[in-house]
Design a protein around this motif. Structure first.
Motif, mmCIF file in Angstrom:
data_model
loop_
_atom_site.group_PDB
_atom_site.id
_atom_site.type_symbol
_atom_site.label_atom_id
_atom_site.label_comp_id
_atom_site.label_asym_id
_atom_site.label_seq_id
_atom_site.Cartn_x
_atom_site.Cartn_y
_atom_site.Cartn_z
ATOM 1 N N ARG A 93 0.823 -1.196 0.000
ATOM 2 C CA ARG A 93 0.000 0.000 0.000
ATOM 3 C C ARG A 93 0.865 1.257 0.000
ATOM 4 O O ARG A 93 1.987 1.255 0.482
ATOM 5 C CB ARG A 93 -0.876 0.035 1.251
ATOM 6 C CG ARG A 93 -1.898 -1.047 1.263
ATOM 7 C CD ARG A 93 -3.052 -0.654 2.134
ATOM 8 N NE ARG A 93 -3.657 0.582 1.625
ATOM 9 C CZ ARG A 93 -4.719 1.148 2.174
ATOM 10 N NH1 ARG A 93 -5.266 0.635 3.249
ATOM 11 N NH2 ARG A 93 -5.231 2.243 1.654
ATOM 12 N N PRO A 132 -2.513 6.649 1.846
ATOM 13 C CA PRO A 132 -3.668 7.287 1.199
ATOM 14 C C PRO A 132 -3.680 8.800 1.386
ATOM 15 O O PRO A 132 -4.271 9.526 0.591
ATOM 16 C CB PRO A 132 -4.888 6.661 1.880
ATOM 17 C CG PRO A 132 -4.396 5.736 2.916
ATOM 18 C CD PRO A 132 -2.905 5.690 2.879
ATOM 19 N N GLU A 133 -2.979 9.276 2.408
ATOM 20 C CA GLU A 133 -2.906 10.729 2.633
ATOM 21 C C GLU A 133 -2.264 11.448 1.454
ATOM 22 O O GLU A 133 -2.453 12.647 1.262
ATOM 23 C CB GLU A 133 -2.075 11.015 3.900
ATOM 24 C CG GLU A 133 -2.775 10.670 5.186
ATOM 25 C CD GLU A 133 -4.064 11.458 5.386
ATOM 26 O OE1 GLU A 133 -4.014 12.688 5.229
ATOM 27 O OE2 GLU A 133 -5.102 10.837 5.656
ATOM 28 N N PHE A 180 -2.748 10.951 -1.703
ATOM 29 C CA PHE A 180 -3.585 11.082 -2.888
ATOM 30 C C PHE A 180 -4.096 12.517 -3.001
ATOM 31 O O PHE A 180 -4.642 13.065 -2.057
ATOM 32 C CB PHE A 180 -4.750 10.109 -2.801
ATOM 33 C CG PHE A 180 -5.637 10.124 -4.011
ATOM 34 C CD1 PHE A 180 -5.141 9.751 -5.245
ATOM 35 C CD2 PHE A 180 -6.965 10.513 -3.917
ATOM 36 C CE1 PHE A 180 -5.955 9.768 -6.368
ATOM 37 C CE2 PHE A 180 -7.791 10.520 -5.037
ATOM 38 C CZ PHE A 180 -7.287 10.142 -6.261
ATOM 39 N N ALA A 212 -3.228 6.030 -6.234
ATOM 40 C CA ALA A 212 -3.831 5.447 -5.039
ATOM 41 C C ALA A 212 -4.254 4.033 -5.369
ATOM 42 O O ALA A 212 -4.619 3.736 -6.513
ATOM 43 C CB ALA A 212 -5.042 6.254 -4.590
ATOM 44 N N SER A 213 -4.208 3.165 -4.371
ATOM 45 C CA SER A 213 -4.544 1.770 -4.646
ATOM 46 C C SER A 213 -6.024 1.599 -4.955
ATOM 47 O O SER A 213 -6.428 0.601 -5.525
ATOM 48 C CB SER A 213 -4.139 0.893 -3.468
ATOM 49 O OG SER A 213 -4.690 1.406 -2.277
ATOM 50 N N THR A 214 -6.853 2.583 -4.597
ATOM 51 C CA THR A 214 -8.276 2.442 -4.912
ATOM 52 C C THR A 214 -8.642 3.028 -6.277
ATOM 53 O O THR A 214 -9.778 2.913 -6.708
ATOM 54 C CB THR A 214 -9.154 3.122 -3.829
ATOM 55 O OG1 THR A 214 -8.699 4.454 -3.639
ATOM 56 C CG2 THR A 214 -9.051 2.375 -2.516
ATOM 57 N N ARG A 234 -14.644 10.442 1.953
ATOM 58 C CA ARG A 234 -13.244 10.440 1.531
ATOM 59 C C ARG A 234 -12.467 9.251 2.083
ATOM 60 O O ARG A 234 -11.740 8.580 1.360
ATOM 61 C CB ARG A 234 -12.615 11.750 2.007
ATOM 62 C CG ARG A 234 -11.211 11.889 1.563
ATOM 63 C CD ARG A 234 -10.697 13.290 1.822
ATOM 64 N NE ARG A 234 -9.265 13.241 1.708
ATOM 65 C CZ ARG A 234 -8.495 14.287 1.468
ATOM 66 N NH1 ARG A 234 -9.048 15.473 1.329
ATOM 67 N NH2 ARG A 234 -7.191 14.164 1.367
ATOM 68 N N LEU A 239 -13.406 6.077 0.383
ATOM 69 C CA LEU A 239 -12.917 6.008 -0.992
ATOM 70 C C LEU A 239 -11.461 5.570 -1.045
ATOM 71 O O LEU A 239 -11.014 4.985 -2.027
ATOM 72 C CB LEU A 239 -13.076 7.366 -1.680
ATOM 73 C CG LEU A 239 -14.525 7.748 -2.002
ATOM 74 C CD1 LEU A 239 -14.589 9.128 -2.629
ATOM 75 C CD2 LEU A 239 -15.155 6.721 -2.946
ATOM 76 N N MET A 240 -10.703 5.841 0.007
ATOM 77 C CA MET A 240 -9.288 5.517 -0.004
ATOM 78 C C MET A 240 -8.979 4.157 0.620
ATOM 79 O O MET A 240 -7.829 3.756 0.672
ATOM 80 C CB MET A 240 -8.495 6.600 0.732
ATOM 81 C CG MET A 240 -8.601 8.003 0.120
ATOM 82 S SD MET A 240 -8.316 8.048 -1.658
ATOM 83 C CE MET A 240 -6.611 7.509 -1.708
ATOM 84 N N ARG A 241 -10.001 3.473 1.136
ATOM 85 C CA ARG A 241 -9.760 2.184 1.790
ATOM 86 C C ARG A 241 -9.919 1.061 0.764
ATOM 87 O O ARG A 241 -10.917 0.994 0.063
ATOM 88 C CB ARG A 241 -10.771 2.003 2.918
ATOM 89 C CG ARG A 241 -10.398 0.921 3.904
ATOM 90 C CD ARG A 241 -11.454 0.783 4.988
ATOM 91 N NE ARG A 241 -11.506 1.919 5.880
ATOM 92 C CZ ARG A 241 -12.566 2.717 6.033
ATOM 93 N NH1 ARG A 241 -13.683 2.514 5.363
ATOM 94 N NH2 ARG A 241 -12.534 3.739 6.874
ATOM 95 N N ASN A 242 -8.952 0.160 0.680
ATOM 96 C CA ASN A 242 -9.045 -0.952 -0.263
ATOM 97 C C ASN A 242 -10.291 -1.783 0.000
ATOM 98 O O ASN A 242 -10.570 -2.149 1.142
ATOM 99 C CB ASN A 242 -7.814 -1.857 -0.137
ATOM 100 C CG ASN A 242 -6.604 -1.248 -0.818
ATOM 101 O OD1 ASN A 242 -6.703 -0.230 -1.500
ATOM 102 N ND2 ASN A 242 -5.450 -1.868 -0.634
ATOM 103 N N ALA A 243 -11.023 -2.086 -1.051
ATOM 104 C CA ALA A 243 -12.231 -2.901 -0.919
ATOM 105 C C ALA A 243 -11.848 -4.376 -0.866
ATOM 106 O O ALA A 243 -10.831 -4.772 -1.423
ATOM 107 C CB ALA A 243 -13.146 -2.647 -2.105
ATOM 108 N N PRO A 261 -14.153 0.758 -9.173
ATOM 109 C CA PRO A 261 -13.650 1.797 -8.254
ATOM 110 C C PRO A 261 -14.621 1.986 -7.085
ATOM 111 O O PRO A 261 -15.836 1.860 -7.249
ATOM 112 C CB PRO A 261 -13.620 3.057 -9.119
ATOM 113 C CG PRO A 261 -13.624 2.597 -10.533
ATOM 114 C CD PRO A 261 -14.340 1.287 -10.537
ATOM 115 N N ASN A 262 -14.076 2.304 -5.921
ATOM 116 C CA ASN A 262 -14.911 2.537 -4.743
ATOM 117 C C ASN A 262 -15.965 3.609 -4.995
ATOM 118 O O ASN A 262 -17.084 3.505 -4.503
ATOM 119 C CB ASN A 262 -14.047 2.962 -3.552
ATOM 120 C CG ASN A 262 -13.268 1.800 -2.972
ATOM 121 O OD1 ASN A 262 -13.195 0.725 -3.571
ATOM 122 N ND2 ASN A 262 -12.687 2.003 -1.799
#
Lengths: 472, 472
Positions: free
Chosen positions: A114, A117-118, A120, A313-315, B137, B140-144, B343-344
């Protein structure tokens, strides 16, 4: 409103208690079929618990058929649950709805893929998305070609020229929802009789994905110059998947001689191809850039692949590959019927992000940040040299190699884990562990996901773990 | 600023003329290496042409290596182009950047799978996206998880219960970037030694995708009750892919007896599964609903699959499947390492769209609209019955069967095409065309992509084509 006292036995979860109360009342008939249950928010307030607790209890009751949800209306007791028999397809869940964060996640993960995320550029991205939504309605509703929307492919070609000195025809670019998906497309393109070669040690997901598609893999050794081309020639593989700019996990950059030998290998027989996975080349932090293999490829044997999951970003699930002319024709013929897997909104947003210079700015900012993060971690790790720690391959990408003398690597990993630091020994990335791993324990250290302020503490704990593992 | 006179010979495209001028000037050295070309907008204004004309000319020059683009900076003349030789990897494109609409697209496409983009509730969708962007927000940045974000899986489970009477555990739902992608996941789940059965006639992409993944397919006949289970039993297939609610292209709804026989077939041996592709069940326009096979499945042999590409828009790439418990465990074990391909942002937006009741409203609106469209088309087609046209299976989905007596079907399709109407004969959807196709020409008529105001005109032209094809 329904009220229960949720003071449970020690160790018993609140949602589980709430679930039990509700189930009993439904089975006994105290809550009749059709009864509307309180909203999650109001119920939580009334019981003095978090909304997630109610959510988990409701989720479990839904999955077992005791209650059901109607959009915009709420939660209702199901019919036919009053005799203690849930409906046929209901079942006891071993776990309720998954928790928000996995329990026991390490405080400092130095072995994750990872990024922070900050980092992005969320506001810019959101601003561009809003602009696309309001200005490009017609574009958003038009089906994209299999390779992706034209605007993004043009932007990617420009980017590759400016940043990697590659001339790529935009029409030979294929955009997809992540490299994992693109690997699958390549197996379809070449057919699953094709034999794949991957690096050993390497990124284990690669072979999992190829094998999951029914292809067979050969695992080839990597030395200080990169993948062994001799081993490749002997392996009988048709397609080789490498990351010459920065090998994971060793951090090796492939030498020029090896690159030329690799291209010669491909040209030596028809239907031999090289996948150049340039997954983190944006993060060359110091030293001179090596040109991509693709730029040296006169014979159309190199498939270039890159992703925005690391650089943005990974998402953001957008990756792409650039195919040689002949392969692109084959792609269109065999796989051109597929719809592009990335939504138009994300494609147009990324095109603007690149075209309007935001990606370049973002990368510059990230390189500075990562360099700082790396330097802080190195400094804290190597402070006083009484532990004899050494680092290697620090110039590129988002990880380096840490070499720890006089310690057993699994023991060190365990001691670090006990202190909330996750490190994975290099040996774990081997399919076939080398006969002798040498006198030192070696760990790839991925620092991209580490928060700036944590570098010092992570290093301190790791040094403590080294002392403990050595029995000092 | 550069100025050319673009009055070309008749038939010569403006961009091609502009491209030619620029290329000449670059080759002759009139435009030196490194020269910055005018911005597309300014150049277009200066020359009195559209921006797209300049864009196309630049795109072709870029792809041939004569010029290059730098983000935020503009277009520049390449080095080494002055002797008339483009760089090694450049090449003559047979076509410039693809045109916005394919040339010669039919005016009235009655054989497409597109829905009318005008129907998409764009403003609501964009509003929800903006809300997700500003309020979620962190989400959106957390991996699903591999199956998709929890909020969407919960919303889908609610939706399936309310609309299809199905109780599905949200944790058994897998969200993916289109059904095409999910088919590929299923091949990976079962392995490509598994033999697939598909309907014949049927949706041809299915077998293309399965075969593209190295699986082999059997093509089984469909009669008035649906797929032949006898043929299935004899075929040796392990997994059968059907659309029992509404078969494409015949429009047949599978009978209850056939559904039960199909479930018995699956239960008769281990590792037999049914993929229930419910692709347009939301558009039952009249008549009573048939329960999904999944609701009758006591043995965990039915995989339910559906998509939002038809019910929302073809550019919203979100589909999902609900796996039986045991298969979900296998999915997590074998394929749980994959990142979710949607995408999230799109996942959370769709979750809100369902939860807040917009999807239900949208479907109700669409059903009314499609019913009106269908009725207008039917009325115009069947006006006066002197042509003897008949329609079948009009109650469900977004197509019906048109039966035209006394005409040869390929001749009718050609006559219709000459009038700008695209229809494809039923025979074209067969892998193995039936020995005798009967005395009538039969066409599945897909009306979803037709604009409301076009129904009358499309029908008029089609009737004219029937007369011409009959030599009347």
């Amino acid at each position: 409103m329904l009220t229960y006292t949720l003071e449970g036995l020690p160790g018993e979860k609140l949602y589980s208690k709430l679930y039990g109360f509700l189930k009993n009342d439904i089975q006994s008939g105290a809550l009749a079929a059709g009864t509307r249950l309180p909203s999650k928010r109001q119920f939580a307030e009334n019981l003095g618990v978090s909304v997630i607790t109610v959510e988990n209890a409701y989720a479990q009751l839904i999955s077992e058929g005791y209650i059901y949800a109607l959009p915009k209306r709420g939660y209702f007791v199901s019919h036919g649950q009053q005799n203690g028999r849930p409906a046929a397809c209901a079942r006891q869940l071993p776990q309720p709805a998954p928790a928000r964060e996995p329990a026991g996640a390490p405080l400092f993960d130095l072995a994750g893929s990872r990024t922070d995320p900050e980092n992005f550029p969320f506001s810019t991205w959101a601003k561009l998305m809003r602009a696309v939504l309001s200005e490009q309605r017609a574009d958003l509703m038009r089906n994209a070609p299999a390779g992706g929307v034209e605007a993004l492919r043009l932007a990617l070609a420009d980017h590759l020229l400016a940043f990697r000195g590659m001339r790529v025809d935009p029409e030979n670019i294929v955009v997809g929802a992540g490299t994992e998906f693109l690997y699958g497309l390549l197996v379809q393109l070449f057919g699953n009789k094709t034999v794949w070669a991957v690096e050993d040690p390497g990124y284990r997901k690669l072979s999992r994905i190829y094998e999951s598609h029914g292809a067979s893999c050969r695992f080839l050794p990597v030395d200080g110059e990169g993948l062994s081309v001799e081993a490749l020639a002997e392996s009988g593989a048709d397609v080789v998947h490498i990351s010459p700019a920065h090998h994971f996990p060793t951090g090796v950059t492939m030498s020029s001689a090896r690159r030329l030998a690799l291209l010669r290998w491909a040209e030596d027989a028809p239907e031999r191809f090289i996948i150049e996975d340039d997954y983190d080349s944006e993060f060359r932090l110091s030293g001179r850039p090596a040109p991509p293999l693709t730029a040296l490829d006169g014979a159309g044997r190199v498939i270039y692949m890159n992703t925005f999951t690391k650089s943005l970003a990974s998402t953001v699930r957008i990756s792409y590959m650039a195919l040689p002319e002949a392969l692109m024709r084959r792609f269109i013929e065999r796989l051109g019927f597929y719809a592009c897997t990335v939504p138009n909104l994300e494609q147009y947003t990324l095109a603007r992000f690149i075209d309007e210079g935001f990606f370049e700015k973002h990368l510059n900012r990230m390189r500075i940040r990562y360099r700082k993060k790396r330097d802080a971690l190195l400094e804290a790790l190597l402070a006083n040299d009484e532990l004899g720690l050494k680092v290697e391959n620090i110039h590129s990408g988002l990880h380096f190699l840490l070499r720890v003398p006089r310690v057993e690597e699994t023991r060190l990993a365990a001691c670090a884990a006990a202190r909330g630091v996750r490190i994975v020994p290099l040996g774990a990335y081997y399919r076939t562990p080398p006969a002798a791993t040498g006198p030192d324990a070696v760990f790839p250290v991925s620092y991209a996901g580490l928060r700036d302020e944590d570098a010092g503490e992570a290093a301190r704990r790791l040094r403590e773990a080294v002392r403990e593992a050595r029995g000092e």
